[in-house]
Write a protein that holds these residues in place. Structure first.
Motif, PDB file in Angstrom:
ATOM      1  N   UNK A 199      -2.304   2.120  -5.982  1.00 20.82           N
ATOM      2  CA  UNK A 199      -2.200   0.664  -6.128  1.00 20.82           C
ATOM      3  C   UNK A 199      -0.749   0.201  -6.117  1.00 20.82           C
ATOM      4  N   UNK A 200       0.177   1.123  -5.854  1.00 15.44           N
ATOM      5  CA  UNK A 200       1.603   0.807  -5.876  1.00 15.44           C
ATOM      6  C   UNK A 200       2.030   0.254  -4.520  1.00 15.44           C
ATOM      7  N   UNK A 201       2.463  -1.019  -4.447  1.00 15.73           N
ATOM      8  CA  UNK A 201       2.846  -1.614  -3.159  1.00 15.73           C
ATOM      9  C   UNK A 201       4.073  -0.975  -2.533  1.00 15.73           C
ATOM     10  N   UNK A 261      -4.218  -0.733   2.188  1.00 17.82           N
ATOM     11  CA  UNK A 261      -5.520  -0.673   1.534  1.00 17.82           C
ATOM     12  C   UNK A 261      -5.851  -1.964   0.801  1.00 17.82           C
ATOM     13  N   UNK A 262      -4.862  -2.508   0.088  1.00 18.28           N
ATOM     14  CA  UNK A 262      -5.123  -3.646  -0.791  1.00 18.28           C
ATOM     15  C   UNK A 262      -4.781  -4.997  -0.163  1.00 18.28           C
ATOM     16  N   UNK A 263      -4.001  -4.989   0.909  1.00 14.00           N
ATOM     17  CA  UNK A 263      -3.615  -6.255   1.544  1.00 14.00           C
ATOM     18  C   UNK A 263      -4.043  -6.303   3.018  1.00 14.00           C
ATOM     19  N   UNK A 290      -7.319  -8.423   4.622  1.00 17.22           N
ATOM     20  CA  UNK A 290      -6.949  -9.541   5.491  1.00 17.22           C
ATOM     21  C   UNK A 290      -7.656  -9.437   6.840  1.00 17.22           C
ATOM     22  N   UNK A 291      -7.756  -8.222   7.381  1.00 17.63           N
ATOM     23  CA  UNK A 291      -8.459  -8.031   8.649  1.00 17.63           C
ATOM     24  C   UNK A 291      -9.937  -8.376   8.518  1.00 17.63           C
ATOM     25  N   UNK A 292     -10.553  -7.961   7.411  1.00 19.23           N
ATOM     26  CA  UNK A 292     -11.966  -8.261   7.216  1.00 19.23           C
ATOM     27  C   UNK A 292     -12.194  -9.757   7.028  1.00 19.23           C
ATOM     28  N   UNK A 293     -11.219 -10.408   6.395  1.00 19.09           N
ATOM     29  CA  UNK A 293     -11.344 -11.860   6.229  1.00 19.09           C
ATOM     30  C   UNK A 293     -11.249 -12.561   7.580  1.00 19.09           C
ATOM     31  N   UNK A 294     -10.369 -12.057   8.442  1.00 21.99           N
ATOM     32  CA  UNK A 294     -10.170 -12.700   9.741  1.00 21.99           C
ATOM     33  C   UNK A 294     -11.236 -12.322  10.756  1.00 21.99           C
TER      34      UNK A 294
END
Length: 352
Positions: A219-221, A229-231, A235-239
């Protein structure tokens, strides 16, 4: 009443891989036995009754689910099941956590079980260095115990992330092929969960009341894969809508099939582009499709001493220009102190 669907899914995935391992061992043993019978008909060695398969387990949900499935399926197929956890020493208390994982694996019935402490270097960045140290420890453990295979808990989600990372590097179709289901020397490493999603593995742990550890590095950016994984993927699934992970995993398999075919073509074509002294002839290389030609060039550079992990697409493109865009340019310096130059219509790739 049968097991929970998530548990059934992970067990089926492991059962298939164990069947593959046993089939390969039986085939190899049959060849060896036939050879031994020809040499000494009265002394034919038999196949060991219980080959050992190890699971690499960090204590996270994916690898704990894998360990539980191996512990369930192995004895039903006449296979011994063991486990290895690697202590990278990158976090406070990592040695204690490794001891906890060892206890959990033993509670599942795995034997032998061990924790391997490693020192992580700096070459290639923190993620690559940790991966190199981990695989070195797993190789050593497999050799020490005589294991037939080591199971890894990479899931379909991990595969999707790997494809996107390869796409970002722009390093060709092989990079897009992600992780192989079978890899390592002699096919040592097996990945049963490449068609199982991460949520299924976590659900399997929950319904079996298996304690799991969530690595804070995940979970470390600061880590590229963590950001993806977290961003990136959300974002791809949202788009694009749901199904991105499945599509990327499918792309990995299709890309691997294509890359394997091109590699085979390149190996077969290589003999035809070398002269009687074994030198690469530029005119014959020029006549090949670019994808085949560049594979031959990469193999030649590696054989000359260039480290495969440091040899990037831009290096191969520079060598390729000595063939397709020859203007009298000088030598190309490659990693590993390897130099590529064109001389008298021949491509010379060698150290120094």
């Amino acid at each position: 009443m049968g097991p929970h669907p998530a548990v059934a899914a992970i067990r089926l995935a492991v059962r298939r891989v164990l069947h593959d391992i046993l089939t390969e061992l039986n085939t190899t043993a049959g060849v060896h036995a036939a050879t031994a019978a020809e040499r000494a008909p009265d002394r034919v060695p038999g196949l060991p009754t219980a080959p050992l398969v190890l699971v690499a387990c960090s204590g996270g949900a994916d690898s704990m689910a894998l360990a539980s499935a191996l512990a369930f399926e192995a004895p039903r197929l006449g296979v011994r099941a063991g486990g290895v956890t690697v202590d990278h020493g990158l976090q406070n208390g990592s040695d204690l956590r490794a001891e906890e994982v060892v206890l959990r694996l033993r509670e599942l019935g795995l034997d032998p079980v061990e924790a391997a402490a490693v020192t992580v270097g700096r070459a290639g960045g923190p993620e690559a260095a940790a991966r190199d140290a981990r695989y070195a420890a797993l190789d050593a453990a497999a050799a020490r115990h005589g294991a037939a295979a080591v199971l890894l808990g990479h899931t379909r989600d991990d595969q999707a992330e790997t494809v996107l990372l390869g796409l970002a590097r722009g390093s060709g179709i092989r990079s897009l092929s992600g992780m192989a289901a079978v890899s390592g020397a002699g096919g040592r490493y097996r990945r049963p969960f490449l068609q199982v999603d991460r949520q299924t593995a976590r659900k399997a742990c929950m319904v079996q009341s298996l304690p799991v550890w969530d690595d804070p590095h995940n979970a470390d950016p600061a880590y590229t894969r963590s950001r993806l994984r977290h961003e990136g993927l959300p974002a791809l699934e949202k788009a694009l809508g749901k199904g991105v992970v499945e599509a990327l995993a499918r792309t990995a398999q299709l890309s691997r099939d294509d890359a394997d075919a091109l590699d085979t073509w390149a190996r077969q074509a290589e003999a035809g582009v070398r002269d009687a002294r074994g030198m690469l002839e530029c005119a014959k290389l020029y006549a090949l499709p670019p994808a085949v030609r560049r594979r031959i060039l990469r193999r030649a550079a590696i054989e000359a001493g260039a480290p495969a992990g440091a040899l990037f697409a831009r290096h191969i493109e520079e060598i390729d220009r000595l063939i397709t865009g020859w203007r009298g340019q000088g030598a190309i310096n490659l990693p590993g102190k390897v130099v590529a130059r064109r001389q008298g219509g021949r491509l010379v790739i060698r150290q120094g």
